[in-house]
Write an enzyme that holds these catalytic residues in place. Structure first.
Site, short mmCIF file in Angstrom:
data_model
loop_
_atom_site.label_atom_id
_atom_site.label_comp_id
_atom_site.label_asym_id
_atom_site.label_seq_id
_atom_site.Cartn_x
_atom_site.Cartn_y
_atom_site.Cartn_z
N ASP A 33 0.87 -1.16 0.00
CA ASP A 33 0.00 0.00 0.00
C ASP A 33 0.91 1.22 0.00
OD1 ASP A 33 -1.68 2.14 0.56
OD2 ASP A 33 -2.70 1.15 2.22
N TYR A 125 -9.15 16.15 -6.40
CA TYR A 125 -8.20 15.51 -7.31
C TYR A 125 -7.13 16.49 -7.79
CZ TYR A 125 -6.49 12.61 -11.15
OH TYR A 125 -5.70 11.86 -11.99
#
Length: 164
Positions: A33, A125
């Protein structure tokens, strides 16, 4: 080549080319991760164990949630920032000592053109992509103290360079 993904199915998909032709045995997929420091350290350690050096680090993990600011949850904010920004930082941080020690290598940050523009619903974003690109513009100055210049950059900005 060492690749990483959290999901076992994604890792299997990434390993498929290693079962064919001239890539046989040359792709190592490990669980990881990008938002977990120990995972990124393990990626670098595995790479050095398998291949003895690092030529290129491609920082490609990322995703977006597209909502207006007032519709975003704290959890959504934290998740995108952890992957897109923290993940970029942790992989670069883990790889830089090896790149410095071997006095060669590249870091490529796959960002987005939205690091330089915005769009409706893209506040989270675009913020993450700007923040993903921004720290690595100053990386070259940071590493000049030992006589080597290291540069990292993100696509599509054409700032990707290496030690001279």
């Amino acid at each position: 080549m060492v690749v990483t993904a959290r999901n076992a199915d994604e890792r299997k998909e990434l390993e498929k080319p290693a079962t064919q032709g001239n890539l046989l045995g040359k792709i190592v997929a490990i669980p990881g991760d990008v938002a977990t420091e120990s995972d990124m350290e393990a990626v670098v350690k595995t790479t050095l164990t398998q291949f003895n050096h690092i030529d290129v680090v491609i920082n490609n993990a990322g995703y977006g949630i597209f909502k207006n600011v007032d519709e975003l949850t704290i959890s959504e904010w934290d998740s995108v920032m952890a992957t897109n920004i923290k993940g970029t930082f942790l992989l670069a941080k883990a790889a830089l000592p090896a790149l410095k020690a071997q006095a060669s290598g590249h870091i490529i940050i796959v960002a987005s053109d939205v690091a330089k523009r915005t769009f409706t619903g893209g506040s989270l974003y675009t913020a993450s992509k700007y923040a993903q690109e921004a720290p690595y513009g100053s990386q070259s100055v940071w590493d000049q103290s030992d006589g080597r210049v290291f540069r990292a950059g993100g696509f599509p900005f054409s700032r990707q360079r290496t030690w001279p």
